[in-house]
Design a protein around this motif. Structure first.
Motif, mmCIF file in Angstrom:
data_model
loop_
_atom_site.group_PDB
_atom_site.id
_atom_site.type_symbol
_atom_site.label_atom_id
_atom_site.label_comp_id
_atom_site.label_asym_id
_atom_site.label_seq_id
_atom_site.Cartn_x
_atom_site.Cartn_y
_atom_site.Cartn_z
ATOM 1 N N VAL A 110 0.956 -1.260 0.103
ATOM 2 C CA VAL A 110 -0.131 0.086 0.100
ATOM 3 C C VAL A 110 0.684 0.945 0.262
ATOM 4 O O VAL A 110 0.309 2.437 -0.704
ATOM 5 C CB VAL A 110 -0.818 -0.082 0.682
ATOM 6 N N PHE A 111 1.836 1.428 0.868
ATOM 7 C CA PHE A 111 3.059 2.718 0.463
ATOM 8 C C PHE A 111 3.264 2.854 -0.472
ATOM 9 O O PHE A 111 3.238 3.853 -0.649
ATOM 10 C CB PHE A 111 3.732 2.473 1.952
ATOM 11 N N SER A 112 3.635 1.566 -1.165
ATOM 12 C CA SER A 112 4.031 2.253 -2.659
ATOM 13 C C SER A 112 3.392 2.682 -3.920
ATOM 14 O O SER A 112 3.693 3.588 -4.366
ATOM 15 C CB SER A 112 4.370 0.486 -2.890
ATOM 16 N N VAL A 113 2.334 1.911 -3.259
ATOM 17 C CA VAL A 113 0.852 2.871 -4.472
ATOM 18 C C VAL A 113 0.313 3.501 -4.145
ATOM 19 O O VAL A 113 0.589 4.649 -4.890
ATOM 20 C CB VAL A 113 -0.423 1.732 -4.086
ATOM 21 N N ARG A 114 0.591 4.131 -2.802
ATOM 22 C CA ARG A 114 0.544 5.730 -1.654
ATOM 23 C C ARG A 114 1.272 6.648 -2.305
ATOM 24 O O ARG A 114 1.045 8.027 -2.640
ATOM 25 C CB ARG A 114 0.059 5.320 -0.789
ATOM 26 N N ARG A 115 2.766 6.311 -2.430
ATOM 27 C CA ARG A 115 3.374 7.249 -2.552
ATOM 28 C C ARG A 115 3.286 7.160 -4.166
ATOM 29 O O ARG A 115 3.508 8.839 -5.082
ATOM 30 C CB ARG A 115 4.719 6.534 -2.621
ATOM 31 N N ALA A 116 2.889 6.727 -5.431
ATOM 32 C CA ALA A 116 2.821 6.554 -6.312
ATOM 33 C C ALA A 116 1.922 7.562 -7.115
ATOM 34 O O ALA A 116 1.886 8.614 -7.813
ATOM 35 C CB ALA A 116 2.736 5.557 -7.202
ATOM 36 N N LEU A 117 0.809 7.569 -6.173
ATOM 37 C CA LEU A 117 -0.588 8.683 -7.243
ATOM 38 C C LEU A 117 0.028 9.415 -6.037
ATOM 39 O O LEU A 117 0.013 10.644 -6.566
ATOM 40 C CB LEU A 117 -1.163 8.165 -5.353
ATOM 41 N N GLN A 118 0.977 9.865 -5.200
ATOM 42 C CA GLN A 118 1.293 10.979 -4.520
ATOM 43 C C GLN A 118 2.057 12.433 -5.501
ATOM 44 O O GLN A 118 2.598 13.343 -5.621
ATOM 45 C CB GLN A 118 2.064 10.742 -2.795
ATOM 46 N N ASP A 119 3.744 11.297 -5.944
ATOM 47 C CA ASP A 119 4.335 11.259 -7.257
ATOM 48 C C ASP A 119 3.612 12.156 -8.114
ATOM 49 O O ASP A 119 3.676 12.912 -9.135
ATOM 50 C CB ASP A 119 5.168 10.737 -7.559
ATOM 51 N N ALA A 120 1.918 11.387 -8.503
ATOM 52 C CA ALA A 120 1.502 12.410 -9.773
ATOM 53 C C ALA A 120 0.808 13.082 -9.867
ATOM 54 O O ALA A 120 -0.565 13.571 -10.044
ATOM 55 C CB ALA A 120 0.889 10.901 -10.473
ATOM 56 N N SER A 121 0.625 13.577 -8.013
ATOM 57 C CA SER A 121 -0.121 14.223 -7.943
ATOM 58 C C SER A 121 -1.743 14.120 -7.574
ATOM 59 O O SER A 121 -2.744 14.835 -8.794
ATOM 60 C CB SER A 121 -0.108 15.939 -8.160
ATOM 61 N N PHE A 122 -2.108 12.895 -7.389
ATOM 62 C CA PHE A 122 -3.405 13.000 -7.376
ATOM 63 C C PHE A 122 -3.977 13.495 -6.280
ATOM 64 O O PHE A 122 -3.906 13.733 -4.970
ATOM 65 C CB PHE A 122 -3.656 11.301 -7.394
ATOM 66 N N ASP A 123 -5.316 14.051 -7.054
ATOM 67 C CA ASP A 123 -5.693 14.676 -6.445
ATOM 68 C C ASP A 123 -7.342 13.588 -5.658
ATOM 69 O O ASP A 123 -8.279 13.642 -6.853
ATOM 70 C CB ASP A 123 -6.019 16.446 -6.726
ATOM 71 N N ASN A 124 -7.709 13.339 -4.284
ATOM 72 C CA ASN A 124 -9.383 12.999 -4.566
ATOM 73 C C ASN A 124 -10.043 13.587 -4.017
ATOM 74 O O ASN A 124 -11.540 12.818 -3.473
ATOM 75 C CB ASN A 124 -8.377 11.885 -2.979
ATOM 76 N N SER A 125 -10.019 14.666 -3.837
ATOM 77 C CA SER A 125 -11.505 15.783 -3.667
ATOM 78 C C SER A 125 -12.026 15.460 -5.583
ATOM 79 O O SER A 125 -13.252 15.997 -5.145
ATOM 80 C CB SER A 125 -10.881 17.097 -3.732
ATOM 81 N N TYR A 126 -11.875 15.028 -6.011
ATOM 82 C CA TYR A 126 -12.498 14.720 -7.658
ATOM 83 C C TYR A 126 -13.111 13.233 -7.659
ATOM 84 O O TYR A 126 -12.342 12.397 -6.704
ATOM 85 C CB TYR A 126 -11.484 15.276 -8.407
ATOM 86 N N PRO A 127 -14.566 13.254 -8.547
ATOM 87 C CA PRO A 127 -15.116 11.878 -8.315
ATOM 88 C C PRO A 127 -13.940 11.244 -8.994
ATOM 89 O O PRO A 127 -13.499 11.247 -10.031
ATOM 90 C CB PRO A 127 -15.984 11.985 -8.915
#
Length: 593
Positions: A173-190
């Motif tokens: 999970v830490f690897s996936v979380r880091r990948a999305l963070q590096d890609a500037s993923f914004d979870n405030s969008y649907p």
């Protein structure tokens, strides 16, 4: 699907074959029509759902300003994300995130850049999980660059979609979380997260950790969802009445597990079956209960792949003859299922708009455990209240509300003080000393009430550190000798009689509301929640009742029960106190979807 079965001249298509863009024929031997049909059905079910999600958000001008995320885990070399973003009337407001192992990402990166499908590609930064980042350019796929689009095809907001290809270990999970963070993923969008034949390959414990992460950190915005097309068993037929379908699916699942676990290096490491690869579950209830345990608390449902694929094609797949390849395909598709789990606050109608095949359980479908049951309510003044199982950190607040509720009776009824103290040392105690096999970090109160089909829930406002308990309610099997304020007493009847009694009569206890939050509908919501819980756990029971006992001196409580259609069944003097026992018949739902 029918065409794939009937046409022997069609060239097969696989995930790896899609990497050979522009070639007429893939450089490998074609698959059998049945394999092609199974793949076609799978892609139809997945693409149909993803397409409806995009259209639900970007299908008309009124909601064109809302950005959405499309996340594909285990993306392989597929082009599903690109295709889905092309359906949007405003592709510039679509963000595509694809995750796979580094080897696959490196293979996929080259053709995307060389074909011009991704423009403005950033170079891979050292130490970053992002392998490729840029903007989609669908003009690169147009045969005639000078060909003008029709007016109807013009996007409302022109421009390409943001695209990120990330390398991560899905078992971490830490690897996936880091990948999305590096890609500037914004979870405030649907957000829609798509898993196509991925979860089953992670292993049970890793898959559960991944699902919990998606539910708590990715699909958190309203109208977000997790969609999965995965191997799924069915509830086995009774031994005295076996079916061909159940035997087929059981055999398929056994072979599937054996094949996946054959090369596991950790299968003899003492970890047991926790990390073994397996199907998503066995039957709809088993699968949905697993998603509930993984903290998906919005609308959710599942169905066999055969149904979702048929709806995608707009017609039911029927066999032309018995025992032909259509029958083989139908039985094969019963070994797979589609699951959709929506985020908290998502409307049921929206869920059905995206997934018309969705079989959302009715109030009486699932036999629920206390830890599986959540609810969010909105009061008349607009404030939002969560009703959820009590946590360890909530216990002290519950004890304080309990004490303050009865303090005004201490002077006139000294026995009440003793009953309150006794309860704080027994059923409302936060200690596990009297509990055998308790779970570290769990709520001792919830474990006491959870035995025998009960539970204990709290109404809260705020989140995390600011979480405040403003009410609570407990449910347990009814014991006639119990007195309001006393600790729960276990029935002493036989196991069979005990089970029967528990399913027919439950008692409401510790229905409390903070004094500052009374007269706002919280008590009514807690009571309705408790009644719904009993109805869910007593499918098919004709005679089911709820019982509540309270002091006659608590006038507001007595008025409350009468307003909820509870009838006073007994008045009893306990010392100098008059106790009123109220009963109400609960209409339980019928079994099935």
């Amino acid at each position: 699907v029918n065409n794939a079965l009937a046409d022997d001249n069609d060239d097969g298509d696989t995930k790896s074959g899609q990497a050979n863009w522009g070639k007429k024929k893939p450089p490998f031997k074609r698959q059998t029509p049945l394999v092609n049909a199974g793949y076609a059905a799978r892609m139809a079910a997945v693409s149909h759902t993803v397409g409806r999600f995009v259209r639900a958000h970007h299908g008309d001008v009124s909601n064109k300003q809302r950005s959405i995320n499309i996340v594909l885990v285990g993306c392989g070399l597929e082009m599903l994300g690109f295709w889905a973003s092309a359906l949007s009337l405003c592709p510039s407001l679509v963000c595509i995130y694809e995750i796979d192992c580094d080897e696959i990402c490196q293979v996929k990166r080259r053709p995307l850049v060389e074909s011009g499908l991704i423009t403005g590609a950033d170079r891979q930064s050292p130490g970053s999980a992002v392998v490729l980042s840029g903007t989609t350019n669908f003009d690169a796929l147009t045969p005639n660059q000078n060909q003008k689009k029709k007016p109807d095809d013009e996007a409302l907001l022109p421009g390409g979609s943001h695209y990120s290809l990330m390398a991560a270990d899905l078992r971490n999970v830490f690897s996936v979380r880091r990948a999305l963070q590096d890609a500037s993923f914004d979870n405030s969008y649907p957000t829609i997260v798509i898993s196509e034949l991925v979860m089953a390959y992670l292993g049970q414990s890793y898959a559960d950790e991944f699902l919990q992460y998606i539910a708590s950190e990715v699909c958190v915005c309203k109208e977000s969802m997790f969609f999965a097309y995965e191997p799924m068993g069915i509830e086995s037929s009774p031994p005295e009445c076996p079916s061909v379908l159940s035997d087929y699916v059981d055999d398929y699942c056994d072979k599937f597990r054996e094949k996946l676990n054959r090369g596991r290096h950790d299968k003899d490491s003492g970890q047991g079956d926790a990390d073994a690869c397996d199907v998503m579950g066995y039957g709809g209830n088993d699968v949905l209960s697993r998603f509930l345990r993984c903290s998906f608390d919005g609308p959710l449902g599942s169905c066999p792949a055969l149904i979702s694929a048929s709806l995608a094609y707009g017609s039911k797949m029927e066999a032309k003859e018995y025992f032909d390849e259509h029958i083989d395909l139908a039985m094969h598709l019963h070994c797979y299922g589609t699951v959709a789990a929506f985020s908290l606050g998502t409307d049921r109608l929206f869920a059905l708009e995206v997934c018309p095949w969705l079989r959302i359980p009715s109030a009486a479908t699932l036999i629920c455990r206390p830890s599986d049951v959540f609810e969010v309510i909105q009061l008349k003044d607009g404030s939002v209240v969560d009703i959820s199982p009590i946590k360890c950190r909530d216990q002290e607040q519950v004890r304080e509300i309990f004490q303050s509720t009865y303090e005004f009776l201490y002077e006139e009824y000294p026995a009440v003080r003793k009953l309150v103290k006794n309860s704080l040392k027994t059923d409302l105690s936060g200690r596990h000393s009297d509990l055998a096999g308790s779970v570290k970090g769990s709520s001792a109160i919830n474990e006491r009430y959870g035995g025998g089909g009960g539970g204990f829930w709290v109404a809260t406002v705020g989140e995390d550190r600011n979480r405040k308990v403003i009410g609570c309610v407990g449910i347990r099997p009814y014991v006639s000798s119990n007195v309001c304020g006393a600790a729960p007493i276990r029935p002493q009847s036989s196991a069979s009689e005990q089970k029967c009694n528990q399913r027919k009569k439950y008692e409401v206890q510790r229905l409390l509301v903070n004094a500052d939050y009374r007269s706002r509908g919280i008590g009514r919501a807690l009571m309705q929640f408790a009644e719904n819980f009993v109805a869910k756990n007593n499918v098919g029971v004709d005679d089911c009742k709820m019982v509540a006992t309270t002091f006659s001196a608590l006038k507001e409580a007595n008025v409350f029960y009468k307003a909820r259609c509870y009838i006073c069944a007994e008045e009893k003097m306990v010392g100098k106190m008059l106790m009123n026992t109220y009963e109400k018949e609960i209409i339980c739902g019928r079994e099935g979807f």
